[in-house]
Design an enzyme around this catalytic site. Structure first.
Site, PDB file in Angstrom:
ATOM      1  CB  SER A  20      38.697  41.496  40.521  1.00 38.99           C
ATOM      2  OG  SER A  20      38.750  40.444  39.567  1.00 38.99           O
ATOM      3  CE1 TYR A  66      39.185  44.925  36.011  1.00 39.75           C
ATOM      4  CE2 TYR A  66      39.790  42.727  36.763  1.00 39.75           C
ATOM      5  CZ  TYR A  66      38.888  43.764  36.695  1.00 39.75           C
ATOM      6  OH  TYR A  66      37.663  43.638  37.337  1.00 39.75           O
TER       7      TYR A  66
END
Length: 299
Positions: free
Chosen positions: A144, A157
């Site tokens: 990501s 995350y």
């Protein structure tokens, strides 16, 4: 894309979102797809859709599995190889997320994000690498933009995605002598169930809207998946779901995190009363996929 025809790909987190769309894209290019996830009914629907879209005689089948379960993932890979004859491509995509301040998070849920996203990717790699060594295949780790630019209110995350990026880069040199290539995919906010569910939290959505452009934008799913498919075909070391994310790889990686940290501290302070008042709403991962991963926590 004809060179992909006849190959077999295993994709984790394939029930919905990026995993499901990537499975459909690969099936349309003649790739046999093994869909792995925790929502059997949704997985079955996705496998059926893949079979309908498949070309060159490609087939699709679903396996229910928790990516943190080492024995089950090993069993699934063995069954995939038995079913399709080989495993050529593996995509470690399964991931969940929570939002909100670390000190207000539920410890078990916070840890579950790390477990699924980071340890689940490691477990997936451990399971698939023997088969990929036989086929001289390709492992794509879905990371990501959060791996490059950690942001406030997303500690679990961002930590997990930074971890999978480092893991994949370390792994690349180790498995290269076996003919296995390893890639890392970087995506910014992409239009999936998880992101849409996160945006239902008005405080977090406001926080995201105030990130520096274009880090506050939500990209379309289909173009991002097409870039992932191209990266798989090319066995790329780096794949970018949105073209502008590529520029972040080559900038000084301390620049944007520093900007976000300065702005983020101001925004967190401004939003603190609202975050505290709505903390109970953030005790579980966002989206149906996140809830499924929470229900399936191993004993």
């Amino acid at each position: 894309m004809s060179e992909l025809a006849g190959k077999t790909a295993l994709i984790t987190g394939a029930a919905r979102g990026i995993g499901a769309s990537l499975a459909l894209s690969l099936a349309a290019r003649g790739v046999n797809v093994a869909l792995v996830g925790l929502e059997p009914a949704v997985l079955a629907e996705t496998a059926e859709a893949c079979a309908e879209r498949a070309t060159a005689g490609a087939q699709a089948q679903a396996w229910e599995a928790d990516v943190t379960d080492r024995a089950r993932m090993t069993e699934v890979v063995e069954q995939v190889v038995e079913r399709f004859g080989a495993l050529d491509i593996a995509v470690a995509n399964a991931g969940i997320a929570i939002g909100g301040p670390f000190t207000q998070s539920d410890p078990e849920t916070f840890d579950r994000v790390i477990e699924v996203n980071l340890l689940g990717s490691i477990t997936t790699a451990r399971a698939v690498l023997p088969a990929l060594a036989v086929s001289r295949g390709y492992l794509l780790q879905i990371a990501s933009l959060a791996a490059m630019t950690p942001t406030p209110l997303m500690a679990a995350y961002c930590t997990s995605k930074s971890g999978v990026e480092a893991f994949a880069h370390s792994l690349r040199s180790e498995v290269a002598p076996d003919g296995v290539d390893v890639g890392v995919a970087y995506l910014s906010w992409t239009d999936t169930d998880m992101v849409r569910s996160a945006d239902q939290d008005r405080v977090l959505a406001e926080m995201r809207s105030r990130l520096p452009w274009p880090a506050n934008r939500t990209g379309r799913l289909e173009p991002a998946v097409e870039r992932l498919t191209t990266g798989i075909r090319r066995r790329s070391a780096h794949v970018y779901g949105q073209p502008w994310v590529r520029t972040m790889q080559w900038w000084p990686r301390g620049f944007l995190p520093a900007v976000i940290a300065l702005r983020g501290a101001h925004e967190v302070k401004r939003l603190a009363p609202r975050l505290a008042a709505t903390a109970d709403e953030r005790m579980k991962p966002v989206g149906p996929g996140g809830l499924a991963a929470t229900r399936k926590t191993p004993e």
